[in-house]
Design a protein around this motif. Sequence first.
Motif, PDB file in Angstrom:
ATOM      1  N   UNK A 294      -3.226   5.018   8.913  1.00  0.00           N
ATOM      2  CA  UNK A 294      -2.249   4.059   8.385  1.00  0.00           C
ATOM      3  C   UNK A 294      -2.350   2.701   9.074  1.00  0.00           C
TER       4      UNK A 294
ATOM      5  N   UNK B 241     -11.036   3.408   3.138  1.00  0.00           N
ATOM      6  CA  UNK B 241     -12.102   2.623   2.512  1.00  0.00           C
ATOM      7  C   UNK B 241     -11.549   1.247   2.181  1.00  0.00           C
TER       8      UNK B 241
ATOM      9  N   UNK C 153      -5.307  14.949  -4.276  1.00  0.00           N
ATOM     10  CA  UNK C 153      -6.020  13.746  -3.872  1.00  0.00           C
ATOM     11  C   UNK C 153      -5.261  12.491  -4.270  1.00  0.00           C
TER      12      UNK C 153
ATOM     13  N   UNK D 121       0.860  -1.179   0.000  1.00  0.00           N
ATOM     14  CA  UNK D 121       0.000   0.000   0.000  1.00  0.00           C
ATOM     15  C   UNK D 121       0.904   1.240   0.000  1.00  0.00           C
TER      16      UNK D 121
ATOM     17  N   UNK E 152     -10.968   7.420  -3.423  1.00  0.00           N
ATOM     18  CA  UNK E 152     -10.221   7.341  -2.167  1.00  0.00           C
ATOM     19  C   UNK E 152     -10.825   8.148  -1.023  1.00  0.00           C
ATOM     20  N   UNK E 153     -11.907   8.882  -1.279  1.00  0.00           N
ATOM     21  CA  UNK E 153     -12.494   9.674  -0.194  1.00  0.00           C
ATOM     22  C   UNK E 153     -13.865   9.109   0.193  1.00  0.00           C
TER      23      UNK E 153
ATOM     24  N   UNK F  92      -7.864  -1.576  -0.760  1.00  0.00           N
ATOM     25  CA  UNK F  92      -7.884  -0.492   0.227  1.00  0.00           C
ATOM     26  C   UNK F  92      -7.504   0.827  -0.422  1.00  0.00           C
ATOM     27  N   UNK F  93      -8.179   1.876  -0.023  1.00  0.00           N
ATOM     28  CA  UNK F  93      -7.705   3.217  -0.361  1.00  0.00           C
ATOM     29  C   UNK F  93      -7.784   4.119   0.859  1.00  0.00           C
ATOM     30  N   UNK F  94      -6.772   4.960   0.991  1.00  0.00           N
ATOM     31  CA  UNK F  94      -6.704   5.902   2.108  1.00  0.00           C
ATOM     32  C   UNK F  94      -6.506   7.288   1.528  1.00  0.00           C
ATOM     33  N   UNK F  95      -6.995   8.274   2.220  1.00  0.00           N
ATOM     34  CA  UNK F  95      -6.721   9.630   1.778  1.00  0.00           C
ATOM     35  C   UNK F  95      -6.352  10.477   2.980  1.00  0.00           C
ATOM     36  N   UNK F  96      -5.316  11.278   2.812  1.00  0.00           N
ATOM     37  CA  UNK F  96      -4.761  12.003   3.961  1.00  0.00           C
ATOM     38  C   UNK F  96      -4.667  13.490   3.670  1.00  0.00           C
TER      39      UNK F  96
ATOM     40  N   UNK G  24      -1.804  12.313  -2.221  1.00  0.00           N
ATOM     41  CA  UNK G  24      -1.943  12.036  -0.795  1.00  0.00           C
ATOM     42  C   UNK G  24      -2.986  10.975  -0.484  1.00  0.00           C
ATOM     43  N   UNK G  25      -3.305  10.128  -1.461  1.00  0.00           N
ATOM     44  CA  UNK G  25      -4.097   8.964  -1.088  1.00  0.00           C
ATOM     45  C   UNK G  25      -3.249   7.727  -1.319  1.00  0.00           C
ATOM     46  N   UNK G  26      -3.625   6.664  -0.655  1.00  0.00           N
ATOM     47  CA  UNK G  26      -2.852   5.433  -0.739  1.00  0.00           C
ATOM     48  C   UNK G  26      -3.666   4.337  -1.390  1.00  0.00           C
ATOM     49  N   UNK G  27      -2.994   3.505  -2.155  1.00  0.00           N
ATOM     50  CA  UNK G  27      -3.640   2.350  -2.753  1.00  0.00           C
ATOM     51  C   UNK G  27      -2.595   1.279  -2.979  1.00  0.00           C
ATOM     52  N   UNK G  28      -3.054   0.085  -3.375  1.00  0.00           N
ATOM     53  CA  UNK G  28      -2.132  -1.034  -3.535  1.00  0.00           C
ATOM     54  C   UNK G  28      -1.332  -0.899  -4.828  1.00  0.00           C
TER      55      UNK G  28
ATOM     56  N   UNK H 122     -14.308   8.789  -9.544  1.00  0.00           N
ATOM     57  CA  UNK H 122     -15.657   9.195  -9.134  1.00  0.00           C
ATOM     58  C   UNK H 122     -16.686   8.665 -10.124  1.00  0.00           C
TER      59      UNK H 122
ATOM     60  N   UNK I 165       3.850  21.360  -1.196  1.00  0.00           N
ATOM     61  CA  UNK I 165       2.693  20.492  -1.033  1.00  0.00           C
ATOM     62  C   UNK I 165       1.824  20.594  -2.274  1.00  0.00           C
TER      63      UNK I 165
ATOM     64  N   UNK J  63      -9.412   9.531   5.438  1.00  0.00           N
ATOM     65  CA  UNK J  63     -10.414   8.535   5.067  1.00  0.00           C
ATOM     66  C   UNK J  63      -9.759   7.176   4.861  1.00  0.00           C
TER      67      UNK J  63
ATOM     68  N   UNK K 154      -5.444  -4.183   4.479  1.00  0.00           N
ATOM     69  CA  UNK K 154      -4.574  -4.834   3.491  1.00  0.00           C
ATOM     70  C   UNK K 154      -4.262  -6.260   3.942  1.00  0.00           C
TER      71      UNK K 154
ATOM     72  N   UNK L 234      -1.997  16.737   4.162  1.00  0.00           N
ATOM     73  CA  UNK L 234      -0.646  17.173   4.538  1.00  0.00           C
ATOM     74  C   UNK L 234      -0.568  18.693   4.416  1.00  0.00           C
TER      75      UNK L 234
ATOM     76  N   UNK M 133       6.729  14.597  -0.884  1.00  0.00           N
ATOM     77  CA  UNK M 133       7.082  13.221  -0.488  1.00  0.00           C
ATOM     78  C   UNK M 133       7.710  12.420  -1.615  1.00  0.00           C
TER      79      UNK M 133
ATOM     80  N   UNK N 258      -5.259   1.141   7.468  1.00  0.00           N
ATOM     81  CA  UNK N 258      -4.906   0.710   6.117  1.00  0.00           C
ATOM     82  C   UNK N 258      -4.196  -0.630   6.139  1.00  0.00           C
TER      83      UNK N 258
END
Lengths: 579, 191
Positions: B21, B54, A163, A6, B62-63, B34-38, A166-170, A242, A31, B52, B28, B40, A35, B24
């Motif tokens: 995290x 999900x 978005x 992830x 992701x939201x 999985x999706x996360x949104x942060x 700063x979002x996470x996925x596999x 979306x 920003x 978020x 996983x 910063x 990262x 998340x």
Amino acid sequence: MAESKIMLGNEAIARGAYEAGVKVSAAYPGTPSTEISENLVQYEDIYCEWSPNEKVAVEVASGASIVGVRSMACMKHVGLNVASDPLYTMSYIGVKGGMVIVVADDPGMYSSQNEQDTRMIGRASMVPVVEPSDSQEAKDFMKYAFDLSEKYDTPVILRTTTRLAHSQGLVTLEDRFEPVDVPYERDIKKHVMMPAMAIGRHVAVEKRLNDMIADGADMPINRVELNDTSIGFITCGIAYQYVKEVMPEASVLKLGLVNPLPRKMIEDFAAKVDRLIIFEELEPVIEEQVKSWGIKCEGKEIFTRQGEYSANMIREKLLKQDLKLDTKKEVPARPPILCPGCPHRSVYTVLNKLKIHAAGDIGCYTLGALAPLSVIDTTICMGSSISSLHGMEKAMGKDYIKNWVAVIGDSTFMHTGVNSLMNMSYNKATGTVIILDNSTTGMTGHQDHAATGKTLMGEPTYAINIYNLVKSLGIENVYEVNAYDIKALEETIKREVAKDEISVIITKSPCVLLKGNVFPDKCVPVPEKCKKCGACLKPGCPALTRNEDGTISIDETMCNACGLCMQLCRFEAIVKEAK
Amino acid sequence: MATTNIMIVGVGGQGTLLTSRILGKMATGAGYDVKLSEVHGMAQRGGSVVTYVRYGENVAEPIVEEGQVDVLIAFEKLEALRYLHFVKKDGVIIVNDLRMDPITVVTGQATYPSDILETLEKNRKTIVVDATKKSKEIGSPKSFNVIVLGAAARHMSFAKEDWLKVIETTVPPKTIQKNIEAFEAGYAMSV
């Protein structure tokens, strides 16, 4: 089975660069792009640096590309404005080793001063733009961008948005590809952009764009998902998600290459669907081009040019669904504020007391515009505080700006502020500049810069001395003051703004969040001595709250014992104690 | 399975990012998409912060949007109220009984509502935990967020042992014991 992990969008971009065999990367923090470099630096075999600004970063990457290695530069959207100069001409020069510029847009302006759309700059500079939709694609498209760059002899922009970044996925991980460096050859027709050569290159640039337009339908990053044809979407980036969330059965043309557009592919798709909707965040970049080809479609008449998109936006605006949502409760706003113990608060408390206006700049200290500090009057862009103060003086005269100062952080000063100060010195200006030196790039989460003594790769280096640098510009009145010493600050500021000369005051104190900072003490109220006057509360330190009886409490987990409240108390009702 | 939507809200610096995290990693590990949104950057500086998470078979966006939250984890009361309308009618709110005045209240531009917990309880299933007090009792004031997470864990479908394993591998090594203790305390507080 391949390892999957992830990953943050930015982490995946760094991974993609690593797998693509990048050898040189240069960036300035911003920003939501920061990262990428912070993740890239963990891979061996890649040289990574923080450059003083984005223009320098793109030029560093350009040089690396010209001598034949894969290179990249990363920045936020407004950073690309600073880097526009090399961008527009590297478009003509093209590449030897592949070159990718990662640009992070900020729809919704979570941390930016404007909402510009990088796809427009891609069009203007005739540079291809690719845009991923999730972390997996962020990695894959990064690699593909290097292939495109070398195949079509062009720098490529990889555009992300907050978005996505700063979002996470596999993400499925793969091995690094080791490209063979292209041997250097002197080629002034391609590498020296003086008029005679540039005229020839402009032709090559146009041909390249036309080739990409023709090849677009065969690129794997552009794809048609043909389902129910009553509605068809053309979409890209995070907006694609979306559409899939709300209408998984709709037909979609998902564009990975958002500049130039694959015209034939779009025309074919448009012919297959009854109603064509362009769903793109920010500007109608795709829509206006599609409309110019005489294709009927809808876009910005349904969806806004402003802010982030969402799935609910499709439900409400397009499908006209009544979502029966609860009404939002009216609650007090909680805007971001300076941290407890922040040295900027102390400087602003003094400026506020002296009723001095400040031309501001970009950084945490921009927050000084808000109540209760209310010091900053203007914020334009990186480095602009000093030059705009100069403009005010030239417009209104030296007496007019005696209740004005420019405030700028150390990293922003090194970015472009130094140029503006050079201008003041050269053009016989007067006025006071305060450099808020907290020894780091604070807002983006503590990145080093040319005056901190450490590189992005963690090596010690020469720390440019800001005091000496300012002196070398021919400025006589340069003073270093402890940012927490409000008495010394007040004296110095009062004295310097009255002068008919340039003055630079460097307020020094490291950011309280800097790693390694220890605060052994805390401030403690003495209720018996408290006169309930509220002087300590004025600067709005979040560690302080007023009790029901009018005395105050100080949250010990937040307090760093900066002593500002103590200095403001005339009754010794706040003392320092060991934690 | 349908996608589970979790929203973590608080004040910048309270550890919403760490919490999302951990979540998340949980999802996983259980084999979900999985999706996360942060958030910063500027928004983090003591402002209202939202993350978020999900998870499910196939997660697109992701939201988490208004009206779709299954579990709202709130580290501060006012922030729970701010996002109440995001919670599904049959969703649940886990709220830390903590008041932190925003600058707008400190400067007198606004008033901190006095009936937040009542409003939450009247509208949604709400579990109130005094994690701030509990964290001081166990001698680790900064781990209050893990206490709130422990309380929320009861309302998600993962096994307790898995939570503990993930916490062990996510938090800084020196703080593992305190964080486990905090999670256990939170878990015991919510029934």
